[in-house]
Design a protein around this motif. Structure first.
Motif, PDB file in Angstrom:
ATOM      1  N   PRO A  26      -3.877   5.979   0.695  1.00 57.57           N
ATOM      2  CA  PRO A  26      -4.243   4.752  -0.710  1.00 57.57           C
ATOM      3  C   PRO A  26      -5.345   5.971  -0.613  1.00 57.57           C
ATOM      4  O   PRO A  26      -5.847   4.627  -1.956  1.00 57.57           O
ATOM      5  CB  PRO A  26      -3.883   3.743   0.308  1.00 57.57           C
ATOM      6  CG  PRO A  26      -3.878   4.312   1.973  1.00 57.57           C
ATOM      7  CD  PRO A  26      -3.546   5.781   1.243  1.00 57.57           C
ATOM      8  N   GLY A  27      -6.238   6.527  -0.227  1.00 55.77           N
ATOM      9  CA  GLY A  27      -7.914   6.118  -0.493  1.00 55.77           C
ATOM     10  C   GLY A  27      -7.437   7.520  -1.958  1.00 55.77           C
ATOM     11  O   GLY A  27      -8.809   8.125  -2.666  1.00 55.77           O
ATOM     12  N   LEU A  28      -6.542   8.106  -1.942  1.00 57.00           N
ATOM     13  CA  LEU A  28      -6.286   8.895  -3.619  1.00 57.00           C
ATOM     14  C   LEU A  28      -6.134   8.512  -4.593  1.00 57.00           C
ATOM     15  O   LEU A  28      -5.271   8.010  -4.511  1.00 57.00           O
ATOM     16  CB  LEU A  28      -5.944  10.249  -3.103  1.00 57.00           C
ATOM     17  CG  LEU A  28      -6.164  11.362  -1.891  1.00 57.00           C
ATOM     18  CD1 LEU A  28      -5.545  11.929  -1.651  1.00 57.00           C
ATOM     19  CD2 LEU A  28      -7.837  12.037  -2.101  1.00 57.00           C
ATOM     20  N   ARG A  29      -6.910   8.614  -5.876  1.00 60.69           N
ATOM     21  CA  ARG A  29      -6.552   7.972  -7.271  1.00 60.69           C
ATOM     22  C   ARG A  29      -5.371   8.946  -7.818  1.00 60.69           C
ATOM     23  O   ARG A  29      -5.959  10.271  -8.484  1.00 60.69           O
ATOM     24  CB  ARG A  29      -7.744   7.546  -8.152  1.00 60.69           C
ATOM     25  CG  ARG A  29      -7.349   7.395  -9.594  1.00 60.69           C
ATOM     26  CD  ARG A  29      -6.330   5.742  -8.938  1.00 60.69           C
ATOM     27  NE  ARG A  29      -7.960   4.965  -9.390  1.00 60.69           N
ATOM     28  CZ  ARG A  29      -7.112   3.328  -9.313  1.00 60.69           C
ATOM     29  NH1 ARG A  29      -6.064   3.010  -8.867  1.00 60.69           N
ATOM     30  NH2 ARG A  29      -8.457   2.399  -9.331  1.00 60.69           N
ATOM     31  N   CYS A  30      -4.518   9.069  -8.873  1.00 59.74           N
ATOM     32  CA  CYS A  30      -4.022   9.745  -8.829  1.00 59.74           C
ATOM     33  C   CYS A  30      -4.411  10.069  -9.817  1.00 59.74           C
ATOM     34  O   CYS A  30      -4.155   8.814 -10.652  1.00 59.74           O
ATOM     35  CB  CYS A  30      -2.201   9.144  -9.101  1.00 59.74           C
ATOM     36  SG  CYS A  30      -1.068  10.415  -9.196  1.00 59.74           S
ATOM     37  N   PRO A  31      -3.903  10.962 -11.099  1.00 62.40           N
ATOM     38  CA  PRO A  31      -3.810  10.324 -12.841  1.00 62.40           C
ATOM     39  C   PRO A  31      -3.225   9.794 -13.421  1.00 62.40           C
ATOM     40  O   PRO A  31      -3.845   9.266 -13.996  1.00 62.40           O
ATOM     41  CB  PRO A  31      -3.789  12.644 -12.668  1.00 62.40           C
ATOM     42  CG  PRO A  31      -4.107  13.130 -11.742  1.00 62.40           C
ATOM     43  CD  PRO A  31      -3.499  12.229 -10.511  1.00 62.40           C
ATOM     44  N   CYS A  32      -2.038   9.592 -13.030  1.00 62.67           N
ATOM     45  CA  CYS A  32      -1.420   8.507 -13.452  1.00 62.67           C
ATOM     46  C   CYS A  32      -1.995   6.700 -13.052  1.00 62.67           C
ATOM     47  O   CYS A  32      -1.514   6.034 -14.211  1.00 62.67           O
ATOM     48  CB  CYS A  32       0.031   7.967 -12.546  1.00 62.67           C
ATOM     49  SG  CYS A  32       0.378   7.409 -11.161  1.00 62.67           S
ATOM     50  N   GLY A  33      -2.370   6.521 -12.364  1.00 67.87           N
ATOM     51  CA  GLY A  33      -3.752   5.474 -12.248  1.00 67.87           C
ATOM     52  C   GLY A  33      -3.540   4.548 -11.059  1.00 67.87           C
ATOM     53  O   GLY A  33      -4.081   3.830 -10.761  1.00 67.87           O
ATOM     54  N   ALA A  34      -2.121   5.551 -10.256  1.00 70.27           N
ATOM     55  CA  ALA A  34      -1.933   4.304  -8.722  1.00 70.27           C
ATOM     56  C   ALA A  34      -2.707   4.982  -7.939  1.00 70.27           C
ATOM     57  O   ALA A  34      -3.332   6.415  -8.177  1.00 70.27           O
ATOM     58  CB  ALA A  34      -0.482   4.762  -8.887  1.00 70.27           C
ATOM     59  N   ARG A  35      -2.663   4.488  -6.934  1.00 75.69           N
ATOM     60  CA  ARG A  35      -3.341   5.268  -5.271  1.00 75.69           C
ATOM     61  C   ARG A  35      -1.886   5.456  -4.560  1.00 75.69           C
ATOM     62  O   ARG A  35      -0.856   4.907  -4.385  1.00 75.69           O
ATOM     63  CB  ARG A  35      -4.110   4.116  -5.043  1.00 75.69           C
ATOM     64  CG  ARG A  35      -5.671   3.898  -5.655  1.00 75.69           C
ATOM     65  CD  ARG A  35      -5.984   3.102  -4.445  1.00 75.69           C
ATOM     66  NE  ARG A  35      -8.106   2.612  -5.533  1.00 75.69           N
ATOM     67  CZ  ARG A  35      -8.390   4.053  -5.553  1.00 75.69           C
ATOM     68  NH1 ARG A  35      -7.892   4.823  -4.349  1.00 75.69           N
ATOM     69  NH2 ARG A  35      -9.962   3.517  -6.022  1.00 75.69           N
ATOM     70  N   GLY A  36      -2.440   6.851  -4.100  1.00 73.14           N
ATOM     71  CA  GLY A  36      -1.611   7.213  -3.065  1.00 73.14           C
ATOM     72  C   GLY A  36      -0.109   8.417  -2.884  1.00 73.14           C
ATOM     73  O   GLY A  36       0.874   7.583  -2.435  1.00 73.14           O
ATOM     74  N   CYS A  37      -0.422   7.948  -4.547  1.00 73.56           N
ATOM     75  CA  CYS A  37       1.013   8.808  -4.924  1.00 73.56           C
ATOM     76  C   CYS A  37       1.965   9.905  -4.064  1.00 73.56           C
ATOM     77  O   CYS A  37       0.869  10.715  -3.565  1.00 73.56           O
ATOM     78  CB  CYS A  37       0.555   9.473  -6.444  1.00 73.56           C
ATOM     79  SG  CYS A  37       0.781   8.284  -7.090  1.00 73.56           S
ATOM     80  N   TRP A  38       2.789  10.495  -3.987  1.00 75.37           N
ATOM     81  CA  TRP A  38       3.279  11.141  -3.073  1.00 75.37           C
ATOM     82  C   TRP A  38       2.801  12.608  -3.791  1.00 75.37           C
ATOM     83  O   TRP A  38       2.669  13.700  -2.749  1.00 75.37           O
ATOM     84  CB  TRP A  38       4.758  11.378  -2.845  1.00 75.37           C
ATOM     85  CG  TRP A  38       5.206  12.282  -2.301  1.00 75.37           C
ATOM     86  CD1 TRP A  38       5.013  12.882  -1.300  1.00 75.37           C
ATOM     87  CD2 TRP A  38       7.062  12.357  -2.333  1.00 75.37           C
ATOM     88  NE1 TRP A  38       6.127  13.207  -0.557  1.00 75.37           N
ATOM     89  CE2 TRP A  38       7.224  13.125  -1.492  1.00 75.37           C
ATOM     90  CE3 TRP A  38       8.051  11.812  -2.669  1.00 75.37           C
ATOM     91  CZ2 TRP A  38       8.494  14.167  -0.996  1.00 75.37           C
ATOM     92  CZ3 TRP A  38       9.025  13.265  -2.734  1.00 75.37           C
ATOM     93  CH2 TRP A  38       9.882  13.521  -2.056  1.00 75.37           C
ATOM     94  N   ASP A  39       3.293  12.894  -4.847  1.00 75.11           N
ATOM     95  CA  ASP A  39       2.730  13.897  -5.751  1.00 75.11           C
ATOM     96  C   ASP A  39       1.249  14.412  -5.373  1.00 75.11           C
ATOM     97  O   ASP A  39       1.052  15.612  -5.485  1.00 75.11           O
ATOM     98  CB  ASP A  39       1.774  13.701  -7.220  1.00 75.11           C
ATOM     99  CG  ASP A  39       2.749  13.849  -8.187  1.00 75.11           C
ATOM    100  OD1 ASP A  39       3.888  13.998  -7.812  1.00 75.11           O
ATOM    101  OD2 ASP A  39       2.086  13.137  -9.633  1.00 75.11           O
ATOM    102  N   LEU A  40       0.355  13.817  -4.517  1.00 75.73           N
ATOM    103  CA  LEU A  40      -1.050  14.596  -3.996  1.00 75.73           C
ATOM    104  C   LEU A  40      -0.935  15.173  -2.565  1.00 75.73           C
ATOM    105  O   LEU A  40      -1.733  15.834  -2.272  1.00 75.73           O
ATOM    106  CB  LEU A  40      -2.244  13.614  -4.729  1.00 75.73           C
ATOM    107  CG  LEU A  40      -2.079  12.964  -5.745  1.00 75.73           C
ATOM    108  CD1 LEU A  40      -3.703  12.051  -5.514  1.00 75.73           C
ATOM    109  CD2 LEU A  40      -3.020  13.837  -6.560  1.00 75.73           C
ATOM    110  N   GLU A  41       0.498  14.386  -2.233  1.00 74.52           N
ATOM    111  CA  GLU A  41       0.628  14.887  -1.054  1.00 74.52           C
ATOM    112  C   GLU A  41       1.167  16.845  -0.644  1.00 74.52           C
ATOM    113  O   GLU A  41       0.987  16.821   0.169  1.00 74.52           O
ATOM    114  CB  GLU A  41       1.124  13.767   0.284  1.00 74.52           C
ATOM    115  CG  GLU A  41       0.318  13.413   0.027  1.00 74.52           C
ATOM    116  CD  GLU A  41      -0.672  13.168   0.936  1.00 74.52           C
ATOM    117  OE1 GLU A  41      -0.888  13.936   1.486  1.00 74.52           O
ATOM    118  OE2 GLU A  41      -2.141  12.383   0.218  1.00 74.52           O
TER     119      GLU A  41
END
Length: 399
Positions: free
Chosen positions: A248-263
């Motif tokens: 949840p500390g990571l901001r996704c380019p989509c605007g949300a936090r904690g996205c699975w994309d970033l993992e």
């Protein structure tokens, strides 16, 4: 044509005559080159009915027949193939770095006819470049073209692009890809269309419920039930990569936090290695995967991404109960490179009752061509209807 009483024939009565024809064309689409005898057996048609239907389809330039010898002592029969002057659909695969245009006849086999890389991510320039390629194909094939279908790495709602994190777009109008306003322009998310293709034509063909997961830049996918994607009220369902399975500390380019994309993609692997965010996460991940067998640090980073992928898949299996899970893009490469970590995390994340009989997790058969095949499937679903055949016949004299 009027009824015997002089009243116009109802649409329902007019459409009845296309039902047998549609069934025959669907069999040809399901198994290109199928014989007329095999189609007759599957559909319960008499020899005379099968002959009459295929003759009418041949006259309307919808299929062609090639003589083949019957097996055993049966009568000679014919193989059913798309007519050389029959309908075509144009399919576009618009990806993060490049694009392709293909043409497909009624058997659904796409043939790539134009391709290129993005020299700019400006949406107007991208649409202009791809639109010119589509118009060239339309000019080449004329009124044989009956639809255009686009697979794009973007969130699509009500048939319109509303956001693309990987391309850096918000809402974009792709009307420029329609070479003629009278032709249907169908737009779908690339991962959704890849999953549709796997469920209808690929490794999961015949399964009632298929969960497709793909990793390119981020995670995409879809749930396909009885051959149809479950895509929500507006068509934007299946954005699995934006489930909060990540940090949840990571901001996704989509605007949300904690996205699975970033993992799970190249951005995650770069973080684990202490590298800066890569400009092209997919090619970066491919390079790290290639050196992972001989590089312990790369192997550890790949293992961490594989665990992130498997944990999310376990959650989706628990929630959606698929019969088969198909892995596309880099998802299968991550599993293969870190099978122990992937397997342990997947099993550990499943509810206890599922562990004795988990769904099969298999590599997608269509690879990077999945979205293109899915775009063709969608276009042909639109064309191969009673109304679609009637419209084609209305502008065709018998061959």
């Amino acid at each position: 044509m009027a009824s015997p009483a002089g009243r116009p024939r109802s649409p329902r009565a007019r459409d009845v005559r296309w039902r047998g024809a549609l069934a025959v064309l669907e069999e040809m689409r399901r198994e290109p080159g199928v014989t007329r005898a095999a189609v007759a057996r599957r559909l319960g048609l008499s020899t005379g009915s099968a002959t009459e239907i295929t003759a009418r389809l041949r006259d309307l330039r919808l299929l062609a027949e090639t003589p083949v010898a019957a097996a055993g002592r049966g009568r000679p029969t014919t193989a059913l193939t798309p007519h050389p002057d029959g309908p075509l659909v144009i399919a576009v695969d618009l990806r993060q770095e490049d694009w392709r245009c293909a043409v497909a006849p009624l058997d659904g086999r796409p043939e790539v006819a134009a391709a290129g890389t993005h020299h700019s991510r400006d949406p107007a320039r991208v649409a202009g470049t791809v639109g010119r390629a589509v118009r060239d194909l339309h000019r080449r094939h004329g009124d044989r073209v009956v639809g255009v279908s686009v697979a794009i790495a973007a969130t699509v709602r009500h048939g319109r692009v509303v956001q693309s994190s990987v391309l850096g777009w918000d809402a974009v109008d792709l009307a420029a890809l329609a070479p003629d306003p009278r032709l249907p322009l169908l737009i779908g998310n690339d991962a959704t269309l890849a999953g549709l293709a796997e469920a209808r034509r690929g490794v999961a063909a015949g399964a009632a419920t298929v969960l497709h997961i793909t990793v390119e830049v981020g995670v995409g996918g879809t749930l396909v039930v009885d051959g149809r994607p479950v895509d929500g009220a507006g068509g934007a369902g299946g954005e699995f990569g934006h489930l909060p399975f990540g940090d949840p500390g990571l901001r996704c380019p989509c605007g949300a936090r904690g996205c699975w994309d970033l993992e799970v993609d190249g951005r995650a692997i770069a973080r684990h290695l202490g590298d800066p965010p890569p400009a092209d996460p997919r090619s970066y991940a491919e390079r790290v995967l290639a050196r992972a067998p001989a590089d312990p640090a790369a192997r550890a980073a790949v293992g961490a991404a594989a665990r992130g992928l498997a944990g999310g898949i376990a959650g989706l299996v628990n929630a959606l109960d698929p019969a088969v899970v198909t892995l596309g893009g880099l998802a299968e490469s991550l599993r293969a490179a870190a099978e122990p970590e992937f397997g342990r995390t997947l099993a550990g994340g499943l509810m206890r009752f599922r562990r004795a009989d988990p769904p099969a997790v298999v590599a997608a058969a269509l690879g990077r061509d999945g979205p293109l095949h899915g775009a063709v499937v969608t276009a042909l679903d639109h064309v191969l209807t009673e109304a679609g055949l009637a419209a084609w016949a209305a502008h065709r004299s018998p061959a």
